[in-house]
Design an enzyme around this catalytic site. Structure first.
Site, PDB file in Angstrom:
ATOM      1  N   ARG A   1      10.567  -9.944   8.221  1.00  0.00           N
ATOM      2  CA  ARG A   1       9.166  -9.780   8.615  1.00  0.00           C
ATOM      3  C   ARG A   1       8.326  -9.783   7.362  1.00  0.00           C
ATOM      4  O   ARG A   1       8.760  -9.271   6.325  1.00  0.00           O
ATOM      5  CB  ARG A   1       8.951  -8.435   9.328  1.00  0.00           C
ATOM      6  CG  ARG A   1       9.464  -8.438  10.734  1.00  0.00           C
ATOM      7  CD  ARG A   1       9.340  -7.075  11.391  1.00  0.00           C
ATOM      8  NE  ARG A   1      10.236  -7.035  12.533  1.00  0.00           N
ATOM      9  CZ  ARG A   1       9.885  -7.365  13.771  1.00  0.00           C
ATOM     10  NH1 ARG A   1       8.648  -7.718  14.041  1.00  0.00           N
ATOM     11  NH2 ARG A   1      10.767  -7.339  14.755  1.00  0.00           N
TER      12      ARG A   1
ATOM     13  N   ARG B   1      -7.257  -7.799   7.223  1.00  0.00           N
ATOM     14  CA  ARG B   1      -7.336  -9.267   7.151  1.00  0.00           C
ATOM     15  C   ARG B   1      -8.354  -9.802   8.156  1.00  0.00           C
ATOM     16  O   ARG B   1      -9.079 -10.753   7.868  1.00  0.00           O
ATOM     17  CB  ARG B   1      -5.945  -9.875   7.382  1.00  0.00           C
ATOM     18  CG  ARG B   1      -5.044  -9.704   6.160  1.00  0.00           C
ATOM     19  CD  ARG B   1      -3.572  -9.728   6.501  1.00  0.00           C
ATOM     20  NE  ARG B   1      -3.082 -10.981   6.995  1.00  0.00           N
ATOM     21  CZ  ARG B   1      -1.916 -11.117   7.643  1.00  0.00           C
ATOM     22  NH1 ARG B   1      -1.147 -10.076   7.868  1.00  0.00           N
ATOM     23  NH2 ARG B   1      -1.530 -12.296   8.044  1.00  0.00           N
TER      24      ARG B   1
ATOM     25  N   LYS C   1      -2.343 -21.052  13.949  1.00  0.00           N
ATOM     26  CA  LYS C   1      -2.583 -22.285  13.189  1.00  0.00           C
ATOM     27  C   LYS C   1      -1.357 -22.714  12.383  1.00  0.00           C
ATOM     28  O   LYS C   1      -1.070 -23.904  12.289  1.00  0.00           O
ATOM     29  CB  LYS C   1      -3.838 -22.171  12.300  1.00  0.00           C
ATOM     30  CG  LYS C   1      -3.856 -21.030  11.310  1.00  0.00           C
ATOM     31  CD  LYS C   1      -5.237 -20.924  10.673  1.00  0.00           C
ATOM     32  CE  LYS C   1      -5.283 -19.934   9.509  1.00  0.00           C
ATOM     33  NZ  LYS C   1      -4.809 -18.569   9.830  1.00  0.00           N
TER      34      LYS C   1
ATOM     35  N   ARG D   1     -11.110 -20.336   2.909  1.00  0.00           N
ATOM     36  CA  ARG D   1     -11.298 -19.047   3.573  1.00  0.00           C
ATOM     37  C   ARG D   1     -12.578 -18.367   3.118  1.00  0.00           C
ATOM     38  O   ARG D   1     -12.887 -17.288   3.614  1.00  0.00           O
ATOM     39  CB  ARG D   1     -10.133 -18.137   3.216  1.00  0.00           C
ATOM     40  CG  ARG D   1      -9.190 -17.854   4.383  1.00  0.00           C
ATOM     41  CD  ARG D   1      -7.961 -17.292   3.794  1.00  0.00           C
ATOM     42  NE  ARG D   1      -7.193 -16.377   4.525  1.00  0.00           N
ATOM     43  CZ  ARG D   1      -5.926 -16.600   4.871  1.00  0.00           C
ATOM     44  NH1 ARG D   1      -5.378 -17.773   4.668  1.00  0.00           N
ATOM     45  NH2 ARG D   1      -5.231 -15.658   5.425  1.00  0.00           N
TER      46      ARG D   1
ATOM     47  N   ARG E   1       5.769 -10.547  15.009  1.00  0.00           N
ATOM     48  CA  ARG E   1       6.422 -11.799  14.600  1.00  0.00           C
ATOM     49  C   ARG E   1       7.456 -11.583  13.494  1.00  0.00           C
ATOM     50  O   ARG E   1       7.349 -10.674  12.686  1.00  0.00           O
ATOM     51  CB  ARG E   1       5.383 -12.859  14.213  1.00  0.00           C
ATOM     52  CG  ARG E   1       4.611 -12.585  12.963  1.00  0.00           C
ATOM     53  CD  ARG E   1       3.485 -13.599  12.794  1.00  0.00           C
ATOM     54  NE  ARG E   1       2.742 -13.334  11.578  1.00  0.00           N
ATOM     55  CZ  ARG E   1       1.682 -14.023  11.176  1.00  0.00           C
ATOM     56  NH1 ARG E   1       1.227 -15.029  11.901  1.00  0.00           N
ATOM     57  NH2 ARG E   1       1.076 -13.726  10.050  1.00  0.00           N
TER      58      ARG E   1
HETATM   59  P1  AMP Z   1      -1.674 -16.154   5.464  1.00  0.00           P
HETATM   60  O1  AMP Z   1      -0.226 -16.479   5.410  1.00  0.00           O
HETATM   61  O2  AMP Z   1      -2.546 -17.367   5.606  1.00  0.00           O
HETATM   62  O3  AMP Z   1      -1.996 -15.087   6.476  1.00  0.00           O
HETATM   63  O4  AMP Z   1      -2.045 -15.535   4.017  1.00  0.00           O
HETATM   64  C1  AMP Z   1      -1.403 -14.360   3.534  1.00  0.00           C
HETATM   65  C2  AMP Z   1      -2.208 -13.780   2.406  1.00  0.00           C
HETATM   66  O5  AMP Z   1      -2.288 -14.725   1.324  1.00  0.00           O
HETATM   67  C3  AMP Z   1      -3.663 -13.453   2.728  1.00  0.00           C
HETATM   68  O6  AMP Z   1      -3.828 -12.195   3.347  1.00  0.00           O
HETATM   69  C4  AMP Z   1      -4.290 -13.494   1.331  1.00  0.00           C
HETATM   70  O7  AMP Z   1      -3.977 -12.338   0.588  1.00  0.00           O
HETATM   71  C5  AMP Z   1      -3.557 -14.672   0.689  1.00  0.00           C
HETATM   72  N1  AMP Z   1      -4.251 -15.952   0.929  1.00  0.00           N
HETATM   73  C6  AMP Z   1      -3.782 -17.031   1.617  1.00  0.00           C
HETATM   74  N2  AMP Z   1      -4.671 -18.030   1.626  1.00  0.00           N
HETATM   75  C7  AMP Z   1      -5.745 -17.587   0.941  1.00  0.00           C
HETATM   76  C8  AMP Z   1      -7.003 -18.146   0.606  1.00  0.00           C
HETATM   77  N3  AMP Z   1      -7.347 -19.384   1.006  1.00  0.00           N
HETATM   78  N4  AMP Z   1      -7.866 -17.398  -0.129  1.00  0.00           N
HETATM   79  C9  AMP Z   1      -7.543 -16.165  -0.555  1.00  0.00           C
HETATM   80  N5  AMP Z   1      -6.378 -15.553  -0.260  1.00  0.00           N
HETATM   81  C10 AMP Z   1      -5.475 -16.257   0.478  1.00  0.00           C
END
Ligand code: AMP
Length: 236
Positions: free
Chosen positions: A160, A172, A13, A88, A127
């Site tokens: 990374r 996650r 995404k 989320r 990645r």
């Molecule tokens: P992402 O880059 O979207 O994979 O997000 C990396 C990390 O940021 C996640 O594993 C969460 O710890 C935090 N994070 C990002 N977006 C959210 C969200 N909407 N709600 C809670 N934690 C978030």
């Protein structure tokens, strides 16, 4: 165009949002990226969330909701945005519903990226990105054309993410199932969900999204809800 991109970590995404941002002049709002910037700056918010992010857990709803509320009010978002990584949880979805309703912002699409999760783990753990310009690469699927040199800016440093290791990725994914997947039913019910095959080649996914954006929107008028509620409204 105002859209949400929904899917497990590594579903593509972020990559697709970045491509569509360029093509349609939309703003990609990545909560993960915003938080990583706060951690890098060492801000109060960054200090609060750094450890949580490294463990792969979600940061508290109230912090994210405040951050997004501020961001989508920005002048640059008025022409359209793609929410990448938000909402989320059901509380975040309820808060967004309320926020958009109050601002009379109409959501056009919620795009759900459907993927094979073991393949996701391979995608994420391989990645990396250019430390200079942020361009994304992968050990197997997308290496720089010249070894050790960024295709976009010629940078020679790569990085990374600290949370892109198998253990954290599994945590996650588990959070995604318990906390984020229920949003699929909610957005289906209100007629906004579009599911696409996130395992298709990157260019095919971009083409499908572009077609969806061109076809335009079947707009749904959002209604304001009780802001104190943590429940997603069952119907519009
Ligand atoms: P992402 O880059 O979207 O994979 O997000 C990396 C990390 O940021 C996640 O594993 C969460 O710890 C935090 N994070 C990002 N977006 C959210 C969200 N909407 N709600 C809670 N934690 C978030």
């Amino acid at each position: 165009m105002k859209s949400i991109f929904l899917g497990p970590p590594g579903c593509g995404k972020g990559t697709q949002a970045a491509r569509l941002q360029e093509r349609y002049g939309l703003v990609q709002i990545s909560t993960g990226q915003m938080l990583r910037e706060e951690v890098a700056k060492g801000s109060d918010l960054g200090r609060k969330v750094g450890g949580i992010m490294e463990s792969g857990k979600l940061v508290p709803d109230e912090l994210i909701i405040a951050m997004i509320g501020h961001r989508i009010s920005g002048e640059d978002c008025q022409g359209g945005f793609i929410l990448d990584g938000f909402p989320r949880t059901t509380s975040q979805a309820a808060a967004l519903y309320s926020m958009l309703g109050n601002k009379r912002i109409v959501l056009d699409h919620v795009v759900h990226f459907s993927v094979d999760e073991d393949a996701m783990v391979r995608r994420i753990t391989g990645r990396f990105s250019c430390a200079e310009c942020g361009a994304g690469y992968h050990d197997e699927y997308q290496t720089p054309s010249v070894y050790g040199e960024c295709d976009h800016c010629g940078g020679k440093e790569f990085q990374r993410r600290a949370d892109d290791n198998e253990e954290t990725v599994r945590a996650r994914l588990e959070d995604y199932h318990t906390q984020t997947a229920p949003l699929i039913d909610f957005y289906t019910e209100i007629g906004l969900l579009r599911t696409i095959d996130g395992m298709a080649p990157i260019d095919d996914v971009t083409a499908e999204l572009a077609e969806m954006f061109h076809r335009g929107s079947e707009q749904v008028e959002p209604a304001a809800i009780d802001e104190s509620s943590n429940e997603i409204p069952a119907t519009r």
